[in-house]
Design a protein around this motif. Sequence first.
Motif, PDB file in Angstrom:
ATOM      1  N   THR A  72     -15.119   1.221  -4.148  1.00 27.10           N
ATOM      2  CA  THR A  72     -13.815   0.578  -4.057  1.00 27.10           C
ATOM      3  C   THR A  72     -13.784  -0.704  -3.248  1.00 27.10           C
ATOM      4  OG1 THR A  72     -13.324   2.018  -2.176  1.00 27.10           O
ATOM      5  CG2 THR A  72     -12.566   2.747  -4.348  1.00 27.10           C
TER       6      THR A  72
ATOM      7  N   SER B 154      -9.596   2.408   0.708  1.00 28.95           N
ATOM      8  CA  SER B 154      -9.085   1.317  -0.124  1.00 28.95           C
ATOM      9  C   SER B 154      -7.697   0.901   0.340  1.00 28.95           C
ATOM     10  CB  SER B 154      -9.046   1.722  -1.594  1.00 28.95           C
ATOM     11  OG  SER B 154      -7.859   2.433  -1.896  1.00 28.95           O
TER      12      SER B 154
ATOM     13  N   TYR C 291      -7.500   7.959  -9.559  1.00 31.19           N
ATOM     14  CA  TYR C 291      -7.880   6.560  -9.352  1.00 31.19           C
ATOM     15  C   TYR C 291      -9.208   6.202 -10.013  1.00 31.19           C
ATOM     16  CZ  TYR C 291      -4.225   5.979  -5.836  1.00 31.19           C
ATOM     17  OH  TYR C 291      -3.016   5.892  -5.193  1.00 31.19           O
ATOM     18  N   ARG C 292     -10.206   7.065  -9.864  1.00 32.24           N
ATOM     19  CA  ARG C 292     -11.563   6.679 -10.217  1.00 32.24           C
ATOM     20  C   ARG C 292     -11.988   7.143 -11.610  1.00 32.24           C
ATOM     21  NH1 ARG C 292     -12.078   2.584  -7.722  1.00 32.24           N
ATOM     22  NH2 ARG C 292     -14.314   2.620  -8.201  1.00 32.24           N
TER      23      ARG C 292
ATOM     24  N   ASP D 262     -15.442   6.992  -3.563  1.00 32.00           N
ATOM     25  CA  ASP D 262     -14.392   6.191  -2.939  1.00 32.00           C
ATOM     26  C   ASP D 262     -14.257   6.454  -1.443  1.00 32.00           C
ATOM     27  OD1 ASP D 262     -13.476   8.772  -3.166  1.00 32.00           O
ATOM     28  OD2 ASP D 262     -11.479   8.240  -3.874  1.00 32.00           O
TER      29      ASP D 262
ATOM     30  N   THR E  35      -8.600  11.366  -5.991  1.00 28.48           N
ATOM     31  CA  THR E  35      -9.770  10.608  -6.451  1.00 28.48           C
ATOM     32  C   THR E  35      -9.892  10.596  -7.964  1.00 28.48           C
ATOM     33  OG1 THR E  35     -10.998  10.977  -4.394  1.00 28.48           O
ATOM     34  CG2 THR E  35     -12.277  10.484  -6.356  1.00 28.48           C
TER      35      THR E  35
ATOM     36  N   ASN F 214      -9.577   0.360  -6.517  1.00 29.00           N
ATOM     37  CA  ASN F 214      -8.487   1.203  -6.996  1.00 29.00           C
ATOM     38  C   ASN F 214      -7.377   0.304  -7.517  1.00 29.00           C
ATOM     39  OD1 ASN F 214      -9.644   3.706  -6.411  1.00 29.00           O
ATOM     40  ND2 ASN F 214      -8.819   3.740  -4.331  1.00 29.00           N
TER      41      ASN F 214
ATOM     42  N   LEU G  83      -4.899   0.962  -1.279  1.00 32.00           N
ATOM     43  CA  LEU G  83      -3.940   1.448  -2.270  1.00 32.00           C
ATOM     44  C   LEU G  83      -2.512   1.569  -1.735  1.00 32.00           C
ATOM     45  CD1 LEU G  83      -3.273   4.818  -1.921  1.00 32.00           C
ATOM     46  CD2 LEU G  83      -5.704   4.876  -2.401  1.00 32.00           C
TER      47      LEU G  83
END
Length: 417
Positions: A165, A302, A47-48, A116, A44, A186, A304
Amino acid sequence: MFVVTEPPYSYQDPWAIPFSERFRALCVGRRRVAYFYERPDTSTFRYRVYNMIQVLHELGGDIGASFFGNDDKDELTRVVDAADVIVICRARYNEHINQMITRAHAQGKRVLFDVDDLVFNTDYVHLILRTLDQDIEVPQAWDHWFGLIARIGATLRMCDGAITTNAYLASQIQEYSGLYADVIPNFLNKEQLCISDRIFQEKMGAGFKRTREVHIGYFSGTPTHNHDFAVVAKSLARIMREDPRVRLLIVGFLELKEGLEMFTDRIEFYGLHDFVNLQRVMSLVEINIVPLMDNGFTNCKSELKYFEAAAVGTLTIATPIHSYKNAITHGENGYLAESTTWTDRIRELISNLDGYQPMAERAHAHSMQEYGWFNQLDRLERVLFGQKVLQPSQSSHTRELTAWGRDQFRPAHATSF
């Protein structure tokens, strides 16, 4: 398996930075964004927080941005005083978070909460435990998850708005907290795209050259995904019985059930990889599978695994939860498989390997457009500052930055996996 010569990369976490440097990076900008995350990690946080800051640093002009965490608790007063916007990411309520938010509000500063996953509403604890294959007979599991989720929810409710997301998770946030939730998906960061672009160009130049064997890759190989993997296990065993060319590549660890235990000589396990080297491993397989249980928890996930694979020219078959259904146009840039159609979808992709390259090119172009780090500034500025900033056209911008990446992110010597 595709023939790829890109060597492994000697990886080090790029966020191992002392407080003094991180605080200086916040203060250099005219507009300043401070991210808070308990402790950096490769999921996390990357990505965030890390990816968001990377975009703001590289493309934001006058924006200063940096991250802080629990280890900086004695310095958070300085951070709040210096920042214009504070983004708290998936953090559990505690005293210094309370003080940080209270101080920011006293100064009229905006505090946003980024999350997320559906990990803020205790109504979903039972669903989460079952989905993640937790032992529901152990009281400590209930104590842990109720405590964690309740504390995250408490922090969320103290904030002024939320970032997440996808639209499905945004609706869950709004229903729970009453806060408006913006969507920033993401996306791929610069390090991922630098190595991915070289790999994709190599595959293109070689006409997607591959060996005789067909490799199916599963890249979420942890015990918490046992129930997800069970969605496809019988189909994989059937395909492996039908076609002796098929191999299974798993990154991580999973229990082999539903007949797969008969094919251990054709199943390769690799340890968990860092996010740069994972792109290389993902590039080797013809089929990236993303099987998921379809419920309220997984629909918050998400997409991803689709765009990371697409960046290296690998096609995905995924369960059509909210995010994958919106990212993948079935038969155009990948495949969607209901729980009863996994066997047919895998057969379909294997039978269409001669037509693989055009679909892989479409998936790659889509992932660059929607999930390249260089196309996220406009959305970030709007969400953080309430402003819309025009960017250069995607086509020229993408060509310029990916070409830069091929020259600037060369792998150092490392031992192959």
